[in-house]
Design an enzyme around this catalytic site. Structure first.
Site, PDB file in Angstrom:
ATOM      1  N   ASP A  56      -6.690  11.214  -3.222  1.00 41.09           N
ATOM      2  CA  ASP A  56      -5.480  10.654  -3.697  1.00 41.09           C
ATOM      3  C   ASP A  56      -5.555   9.926  -5.260  1.00 41.09           C
ATOM      4  OD1 ASP A  56      -3.538  11.118  -1.685  1.00 41.09           O
ATOM      5  OD2 ASP A  56      -4.349   9.577  -0.496  1.00 41.09           O
ATOM      6  N   GLU A 105       8.926  12.758  -3.172  1.00 37.92           N
ATOM      7  CA  GLU A 105       8.967  14.016  -2.518  1.00 37.92           C
ATOM      8  C   GLU A 105      10.107  14.723  -2.235  1.00 37.92           C
ATOM      9  OE1 GLU A 105       6.854  11.517   0.450  1.00 37.92           O
ATOM     10  OE2 GLU A 105       4.992  12.533   0.162  1.00 37.92           O
ATOM     11  N   GLU A 131       3.334   7.763  -6.092  1.00 39.37           N
ATOM     12  CA  GLU A 131       3.262   7.160  -4.677  1.00 39.37           C
ATOM     13  C   GLU A 131       2.002   6.433  -4.711  1.00 39.37           C
ATOM     14  OE1 GLU A 131       3.512  10.180  -1.545  1.00 39.37           O
ATOM     15  OE2 GLU A 131       2.175   9.153  -0.690  1.00 39.37           O
ATOM     16  N   GLU A 132       1.293   6.496  -5.496  1.00 33.81           N
ATOM     17  CA  GLU A 132      -0.130   5.692  -5.305  1.00 33.81           C
ATOM     18  C   GLU A 132      -0.276   4.526  -6.154  1.00 33.81           C
ATOM     19  OE1 GLU A 132      -1.863   6.322  -3.133  1.00 33.81           O
ATOM     20  OE2 GLU A 132      -1.248   8.255  -2.828  1.00 33.81           O
ATOM     21  N   ASP A 173       0.107   3.507   3.821  1.00 30.19           N
ATOM     22  CA  ASP A 173      -0.560   5.044   4.181  1.00 30.19           C
ATOM     23  C   ASP A 173      -2.232   4.488   3.708  1.00 30.19           C
ATOM     24  OD1 ASP A 173       1.723   6.146   5.154  1.00 30.19           O
ATOM     25  OD2 ASP A 173       1.959   6.817   2.873  1.00 30.19           O
ATOM     26  N   LEU A 209      -1.164  13.855  -4.517  1.00 31.02           N
ATOM     27  CA  LEU A 209      -1.801  14.434  -3.511  1.00 31.02           C
ATOM     28  C   LEU A 209      -1.035  14.440  -2.397  1.00 31.02           C
ATOM     29  CD1 LEU A 209      -4.386  16.376  -4.107  1.00 31.02           C
ATOM     30  CD2 LEU A 209      -5.405  14.624  -2.301  1.00 31.02           C
ATOM     31  N   ASP A 210      -0.128  15.269  -2.057  1.00 30.12           N
ATOM     32  CA  ASP A 210       0.578  15.229  -0.610  1.00 30.12           C
ATOM     33  C   ASP A 210      -0.204  15.760   0.107  1.00 30.12           C
ATOM     34  OD1 ASP A 210       3.294  14.650   0.695  1.00 30.12           O
ATOM     35  OD2 ASP A 210       3.268  16.994   0.558  1.00 30.12           O
ATOM     36  N   ASP A 221       3.901  12.648  -6.568  1.00 23.83           N
ATOM     37  CA  ASP A 221       2.946  12.501  -5.360  1.00 23.83           C
ATOM     38  C   ASP A 221       1.779  13.340  -5.637  1.00 23.83           C
ATOM     39  OD1 ASP A 221       1.411  12.342  -3.239  1.00 23.83           O
ATOM     40  OD2 ASP A 221       2.958  13.124  -1.683  1.00 23.83           O
TER      41      ASP A 221
HETATM   42  P1  AHM Z   1       3.518  13.115   9.961  1.00 21.83           P
HETATM   43  O1  AHM Z   1       1.813  13.140  10.141  1.00 21.83           O
HETATM   44  O2  AHM Z   1       4.053  11.765  10.146  1.00 21.83           O
HETATM   45  O3  AHM Z   1       3.995  14.210  10.481  1.00 21.83           O
HETATM   46  O4  AHM Z   1       3.752  13.255   8.468  1.00 21.83           O
HETATM   47  C1  AHM Z   1       3.264  14.566   7.620  1.00 21.83           C
HETATM   48  C2  AHM Z   1       4.225  14.020   6.392  1.00 21.83           C
HETATM   49  C3  AHM Z   1       4.195  15.650   5.532  1.00 21.83           C
HETATM   50  O5  AHM Z   1       5.389  16.399   5.485  1.00 21.83           O
HETATM   51  C4  AHM Z   1       3.900  15.196   4.225  1.00 21.83           C
HETATM   52  O6  AHM Z   1       3.441  15.863   3.390  1.00 21.83           O
HETATM   53  C5  AHM Z   1       3.157  13.811   4.457  1.00 21.83           C
HETATM   54  O7  AHM Z   1       3.516  13.312   5.564  1.00 21.83           O
HETATM   55  C6  AHM Z   1       3.308  12.933   3.343  1.00 21.83           C
HETATM   56  O8  AHM Z   1       2.431  11.843   3.320  1.00 21.83           O
HETATM   57  P2  AHM Z   1       1.383  11.812   2.176  1.00 21.83           P
HETATM   58  O9  AHM Z   1       2.091  11.791   0.703  1.00 21.83           O
HETATM   59  O10 AHM Z   1       0.731  10.195   2.413  1.00 21.83           O
HETATM   60  O11 AHM Z   1       0.484  12.683   2.455  1.00 21.83           O
HETATM   61 MG    MG Z   2       1.068  11.736  -0.674  1.00 25.00          MG
END
Ligand code: AHM
Ligand code: MG
Length: 334
Positions: A69, A274, A92-93, A63, A117-118, A115
């Site tokens: 983040d 998560e 996660e980072e 990602d 910053l989710d 995580d």
């Molecule tokens: P999407 O854009 O494929 O639907 O993904 C959204 C999901 C969320 O439910 C979640 O908060 C996020 O992806 C997790 O990704 P990150 O931790 O990188 O923000």
């Molecule tokens: Mg995240």
């Protein structure tokens, strides 16, 4: 006048109920509360300072990494080092877990998974984001370095889990396995104050939360269940920030789904950072959390730090109904 109960006060009072409690988990939760306040401050001024946007790198799962983040990750590590109760962090980072330097006269018993910053794709457009954390007791010998086995524990072994939602207000929700409580940050005094005591989620609700854009990439049984939600005129709400989407259904009832897609055959969300913490909170609030193949999330074996899982969680009656759809339609495939 109702007495204000701060997060610190609440966790100290709760600890006193357990004779064998040493106070170390209490201190650790307070460290997390402090990190949440610092991240909150930065999230709130994100439009004013040069902290928006991409960092230009990718994290271990590919990602794009946002500057915030990294900031949230650094603050979490820094604050978890204060009390000396946490010996290691997996985030996660971070590609690998890290060991925290010991604090003199302290025997750190816990590891934290997070995580920081989710939902970070929401930051630049002023939409809610969150922090997720889970706490485990370390398994390895405390006199030696922290080991991967300390982190690769099933969700059922978590001693506490929580999330912080940086939304219209900032709320920290956590459980130590005896119910779920929520604390709203009062910016005038800089304290998280008890605002949602003993949260119990509705058995059913009117919301379903899924990235409907992937509909054609879902398996047949999941498509049939989503059709069913639509037939029932349930309201689709998808913020793209798991913490926000789950927070809604915690209070208003509903179901959150991130099944496997062609792009993400194992699901997109990370089991350790998560799915497991959110599953513990959901279960403690009376809900259910399973994978798209109907295993209880908290029972899954954790084989690697960044392992992914599919997930369906929320109000118990709705998850049960989804299970019936999957059982019925997966039997018709192949
Ligand atoms: P999407 O854009 O494929 O639907 O993904 C959204 C999901 C969320 O439910 C979640 O908060 C996020 O992806 C997790 O990704 P990150 O931790 O990188 O923000
Ligand atoms: Mg995240």
């Amino acid at each position: 006048m109702t007495k204000i109960v701060t997060l610190d006060e609440f966790i100290i009072t709760s600890q006193k109920k357990y004779n064998d409690a040493t106070g170390s988990l209490t201190r650790l939760l307070r460290d997390i509360g402090l990190a949440a306040k610092i991240v909150n401050r930065e999230v709130n001024k994100a439009g004013l300072v040069n902290i928006l946007g991409l960092d230009g790198s990718e994290n271990i799962t590919g990602d794009e990494v946002q500057k915030l983040d990294i900031y949230a990750n650094e603050k979490m590590i820094e604050c978890l080092g204060y009390s000396g109760e946490c010996c290691g962090i997996a985030s996660e980072e971070l590609e690998e877990f890290i060991e925290l330097p010991p604090v003199p006269s302290k025997k750190a018993e816990y590891v934290v998974v997070t995580d920081p910053l989710d939902g970070s794709s929401n930051i630049d457009v002023n939409v809610s984001v969150g922090t997720i954390f889970g706490i485990y007791k370390r398994l390895s010998d405390p006199s030696g370095p922290v080991q991967s086995e300390d982190f690769l524990q099933k969700g059922t072994e978590m001693v506490a889990a929580g999330y912080v939602l940086y939304g219209t207000s900032t709320i920290l929700v956590y459980t130590t396995g005896n119910g779920v409580n929520g604390f709203t940050l009062d910016p005038t005094i800089g304290e998280f104050c008890l605002s949602h005591k003993d949260i119990k989620m509705p058995n059913s609700g009117n919301y379903y939360s899924v990235n409907q854009g992937y509909y054609l990439k879902f398996d047949l049984e999941m498509r049939r269940y989503i059709d069913h939600c639509s037939d029932l005129n349930l309201r689709l709400r998808y913020i793209g920030s798991m913490v926000s989407d789950i927070h809604r259904i915690m209070f208003q009832g509903g179901i959150f789904l991130y099944p496997n897609t062609r792009k993400y055959p194992q699901g997109k969300l990370r089991l350790l950072y998560e799915c497991n913490p959110m599953a513990m909170i959901i279960e403690q609030a009376g809900g259910r959390a399973v994978t798209a193949t109907l295993e209880r999330v908290l029972d899954l074996e954790v084989k690697s730090l960044h392992q992914k899982a599919t997930i369906v969680m929320g109000s118990p009656d709705m998850v049960d109904e989804m299970i019936r759809f999957v059982e019925k339609y997966s039997a018709t495939v192949g």
